[in-house]
Motif scaffolding. Structure first.
Motif, PDB file in Angstrom:
ATOM      1  N   ASN A   1       0.822  -1.209   0.000  1.00 45.43           N
ATOM      2  CA  ASN A   1       0.000   0.000   0.000  1.00 45.43           C
ATOM      3  C   ASN A   1       0.859   1.263   0.000  1.00 45.43           C
ATOM      4  O   ASN A   1       2.073   1.218   0.246  1.00 45.43           O
ATOM      5  N   THR A   2       0.192   2.383  -0.276  1.00 43.63           N
ATOM      6  CA  THR A   2       0.932   3.631  -0.456  1.00 43.63           C
ATOM      7  C   THR A   2       1.745   3.999   0.781  1.00 43.63           C
ATOM      8  O   THR A   2       2.870   4.492   0.674  1.00 43.63           O
ATOM      9  N   GLY A   3       1.166   3.747   1.953  1.00 40.42           N
ATOM     10  CA  GLY A   3       1.864   4.103   3.191  1.00 40.42           C
ATOM     11  C   GLY A   3       3.183   3.365   3.296  1.00 40.42           C
ATOM     12  O   GLY A   3       4.222   3.948   3.645  1.00 40.42           O
ATOM     13  N   GLU A   4       3.148   2.087   2.969  1.00 42.18           N
ATOM     14  CA  GLU A   4       4.384   1.283   3.063  1.00 42.18           C
ATOM     15  C   GLU A   4       5.436   1.816   2.081  1.00 42.18           C
ATOM     16  O   GLU A   4       6.608   1.957   2.422  1.00 42.18           O
ATOM     17  N   VAL A   5       4.968   2.119   0.888  1.00 43.37           N
ATOM     18  CA  VAL A   5       5.914   2.642  -0.100  1.00 43.37           C
ATOM     19  C   VAL A   5       6.508   3.948   0.408  1.00 43.37           C
ATOM     20  O   VAL A   5       7.717   4.174   0.335  1.00 43.37           O
ATOM     21  N   PHE A   6       5.647   4.798   0.937  1.00 43.46           N
ATOM     22  CA  PHE A   6       6.123   6.102   1.384  1.00 43.46           C
ATOM     23  C   PHE A   6       7.188   5.966   2.479  1.00 43.46           C
ATOM     24  O   PHE A   6       8.200   6.675   2.479  1.00 43.46           O
ATOM     25  N   ASN A   7       6.949   5.048   3.403  1.00 44.26           N
ATOM     26  CA  ASN A   7       7.924   4.885   4.491  1.00 44.26           C
ATOM     27  C   ASN A   7       9.292   4.480   3.970  1.00 44.26           C
ATOM     28  O   ASN A   7      10.317   5.055   4.341  1.00 44.26           O
ATOM     29  N   ILE A   8       9.302   3.504   3.096  1.00 48.80           N
ATOM     30  CA  ILE A   8      10.591   3.057   2.551  1.00 48.80           C
ATOM     31  C   ILE A   8      11.202   4.181   1.701  1.00 48.80           C
ATOM     32  O   ILE A   8      12.406   4.456   1.755  1.00 48.80           O
ATOM     33  N   TYR A   9      10.340   4.828   0.920  1.00 44.20           N
ATOM     34  CA  TYR A   9      10.801   5.916   0.050  1.00 44.20           C
ATOM     35  C   TYR A   9      11.542   6.976   0.872  1.00 44.20           C
ATOM     36  O   TYR A   9      12.629   7.417   0.537  1.00 44.20           O
ATOM     37  N   LYS A  10      10.907   7.350   2.013  1.00 47.44           N
ATOM     38  CA  LYS A  10      11.517   8.399   2.867  1.00 47.44           C
ATOM     39  C   LYS A  10      12.907   7.977   3.317  1.00 47.44           C
ATOM     40  O   LYS A  10      13.868   8.722   3.272  1.00 47.44           O
ATOM     41  N   ARG A  11      12.946   6.736   3.742  1.00 45.44           N
ATOM     42  CA  ARG A  11      14.202   6.172   4.231  1.00 45.44           C
ATOM     43  C   ARG A  11      15.303   6.242   3.142  1.00 45.44           C
ATOM     44  O   ARG A  11      16.428   6.652   3.390  1.00 45.44           O
ATOM     45  N   LEU A  12      14.896   5.830   1.946  1.00 49.88           N
ATOM     46  CA  LEU A  12      15.851   5.815   0.836  1.00 49.88           C
ATOM     47  C   LEU A  12      16.330   7.218   0.508  1.00 49.88           C
ATOM     48  O   LEU A  12      17.508   7.454   0.262  1.00 49.88           O
ATOM     49  N   CYS A  13      15.387   8.187   0.548  1.00 52.14           N
ATOM     50  CA  CYS A  13      15.761   9.571   0.238  1.00 52.14           C
ATOM     51  C   CYS A  13      16.810  10.058   1.230  1.00 52.14           C
ATOM     52  O   CYS A  13      17.784  10.714   0.860  1.00 52.14           O
TER      53      CYS A  13
END
Ligand SMILES: Nc1ncnc2c1ncn2[C@@H]1O[C@H](COP(=O)(O)OP(=O)(O)OP(=O)(O)O)[C@@H](O)[C@H]1O
Length: 607
Positions: free
Chosen positions: A518-530
């Protein structure tokens, strides 16, 4: 060929049998052959008969093998012979510049390895002839080629026949025939999905139009512009202006040459010593009798005007002028003499997308101001909606005539492929199911003839690469996978960095066994990667938009699901192969560092 290959330093005239004999023995004349056999070992001097001028003879042969290879023609035997010549060139080259290579290259001449054909005399690294040749290409060349003429399957090839496009071609011709009558043809808008033969048909009609206009001596031209490349008003007008200026210069040069001849004739008469002034004038008038000039002075005036015109015509630079100046230069250039011009704007939607409809507005209004010439626009687009963005006046003027190119169905594609395959492949090089399968695959992809031709070509190449004798169904299936993968790689490679990070987050989740991401999961990992790679962090809302874009590109498959009172979210999965996509992402220098971040991210799943 083998024999020829063993003659690195030998005379170009050396026959294969000469070198054959020398192989492995120590006969004086062909000692150089030994060097070919034992790479790196100091070798005796090249044959004294190596002369600089032979270098010149052999050099042109260098290009020949390439063309043979490209053609895929069966002339590889000729190629082999040439190859032998080519191989003899480097050692000659070495001798060549010195002018006395054969004398200076002897063993006793103080030069360490000077006699060896692989030595660099003047800083030029020489081929070590055949010692370096491990038969890489020989194996590939040895098989029977599958293709007779592969170029025929490339997009750049313009077919002489366009099956299943008769209606559209006839419609275009019916509209454009007025150009041959000196009238202004209606503007035409051509629509159709990609690969439906719009450009090919329009170019075919243009060629017919131009050749007919030459036949009947009617001034009529077609100017083709690809708006994907030439995508601003400035560039379109500048390209057109420069084309017409060049043409006008040619017309002026012809006219001047004609007038100068006339002038010379008239002068011959007037300078005759036996004439008095009155006679001379009368004779000059007689010499000009069948022309538009009453006197030599008038002729001189015209010559002067033409010379001044030629001088005034200044080419438009590719940047830097104000647009009105470019426009007026184009206007004057096109109106310089009488003609009907059809301006073909391919991918016209790209022009509108990039720089609005000003160009089309200006072009469509020009006719009312032109004195000598007339212009007509032929727009080609695969975006059916682009006219929604046009000014209503432009829209109605541009769409005077609309021609739709429907997608091809599988049967039509089969015909198209068959026509091309007959020229492209050797006889019996395809099994019966190859063409129907290519047609069926391409028909699924909105009837794209380009895709069908690509598939057929790639299938042939894969068969050739695997040294198969004929192209079979499996090669078509492999080709389909390859093209699909190439497309994905290209799309992913050209994504903006932020989208790449979002996609990488999806990949990480998927690789860690998370389903229905889901979008929330993607966002969390995305933030981390950024944070890991020091990139700006976008809001969750923007990330959701980027996910939608990835969905539209067919890279992820996202569906909106309702979570009852917890609202709605997007759940997604990857639609492309994980490994390949990940590799493409990591090849981006910006994202390369993410690789190191992986264990960290991994830890989050373990908790
Ligand atoms: N009826 C046909 N017969 C033979 N070849 C065809 C036919 N239609 C299309 N092709 C071939 O398919 C390829 C794509 O055609 P073309 O470039 O004309 O498509 P298009 O509709 O202009 O596509 P795009 O909108 O992507 O530019 C070309 O190689 C063309 O020669």
């Amino acid at each position: 060929m083998d024999e020829g290959e063993h003659t690195p330093g030998s005379d170009g005239d050396t026959t294969p049998s000469d070198s054959d004999e020398s192989d492995g023995d120590e006969s004086d004349g062909d000692e150089s052959d030994d060097s070919a056999d034992s790479a790196g070992s100091p070798s005796p001097s090249p044959s004294p008969s190596s002369s600089p001028d032979r270098t010149e003879q052999s050099a042109p042969n260098r290009t020949k093998p390439h063309s043979d290879v490209r053609d895929g023609s069966s002339s590889e035997f000729a190629l082999d012979d040439d190859d032998a010549d080519v191989n003899s060139v480097p050692s000659n080259d070495a001798d060549g510049p010195s002018g006395a290579g054969s004398e200076t290259s002897g063993i006793g001449n103080g030069g360490r390895d000077r006699s060896s054909p692989d030595v660099d005399f003047d800083g030029v690294v020489l081929d070590n002839d055949d010692d370096d040749n491990q038969g890489l290409f020989d194996d590939l060349l040895s098989g029977e080629p599958i293709f007779e003429n592969k170029e025929v399957l490339r997009p750049s090839y313009t077919p002489h026949e366009l099956p299943h496009r008769n209606d559209q071609i006839n419609r275009m011709a019916t509209i454009l025939v007025s150009a041959l009558r000196g009238e202004t043809p209606s503007n035409i808008l051509i629509y159709g999905k990609t690969g439906t033969g719009k450009t090919a048909s329009a170019k075919f009609v243009s060629q017919e139009l131009e050749s007919t206009s030459q036949k009947y001596d009617v001034p009529c031209e077609v100017e083709y512009i690809n708006c994907e490349v030439t995508d601003t008003q400035y560039r379109v007008l500048a390209q057109l202006a420069n084309t017409f200026i060049e043409e006008n210069q040619g017309v002026i040069a012809d006219r001047l040459a004609r007038l100068e001849d006339l002038r010379a004739d008239a002068e011959d008469v007037t300078t005759d010593a036996t004439h008095d002034a009155t006679d001379a004038m009368r004779d000059a008038a007689a010499a000009l009798a069948d022309t538009e000039f009453d006197s030599v002075n008038e002729l001189d005036d015209r010559i002067e005007t033409l010379e001044a015109d030629a001088e005034e015509m200044e080419e438009v630079p590719m940047t830097g002028w104000p647009t009105d100046r470019v426009y007026s230069t184009f206007f004057e250039a096109v109106d310089y003499h009488e003609r009907v011009v059809v301006i073909m704007l391919d991918e016209i939607d790209k022009l509108v997308e990039k720089s609005g409809d000003d160009t089309l507005y200006n072009l469509s209004r020009m006719n009312s101001e032109l004195d000598n010439s007339r212009i007509s626009i032929m727009g080609i687009s695969n975006d059916l909606k682009f006219t929604d963005f046009l000014d209503p006046r432009v829209k109605s003027s541009l769409g005077e005539e609309e021609i739709v190119f429907p997608p091809y169905d599988a049967n039509q594609l089969r015909d198209i492929l068959q026509h091309r395959a007959d020229i492209a492949f050797k006889r019996d090089a395809l099994t019966d199911d190859v063409i129907p399968l290519c047609a069926a695959f391409a028909a699924q992809e909105h009837g794209d003839a380009r895709r069908a031709l690509d598939l057929l070509r790639t299938a042939g190449e894969l068969a050739e690469r695997s040294q198969a004798e004929i192209v079979a169904e499996k090669h078509v299936r492999q080709a389909q996978d390859k093209i699909e993968l190439d497309r994905v790689v290209e799309v992913v490679r050209t994504l903006p960095t932020q989208s790449k990070i979002v996609l990488f987050a999806v990949i990480l989740l998927e690789k860690n066994g998370v389903h229905n991401i889901n979008t929330g999961e993607v966002f969390n990992i995305y933030k981390r990667l950024c944070e890991e790679i020091d990139a700006d962090v976008l809001t969750q809302r923007r990330v959701t938009d980027l996910i939608s874009e990835l969905d539209m590109l067919g890279i992820v498959n996202a569906v909106v699901v309702s979570k009852g009172r917890y609202g709605r979210t997007k759940e997604m999965g990857l639609s492309v192969p994980v490994e390949e996509t990940e590799a493409v992402l990591l090849s981006d220098s910006r994202l390369g560092d993410i690789e190191n971040a992986q264990p960290f991210v991994q830890a989050r799943f373990d908790n």
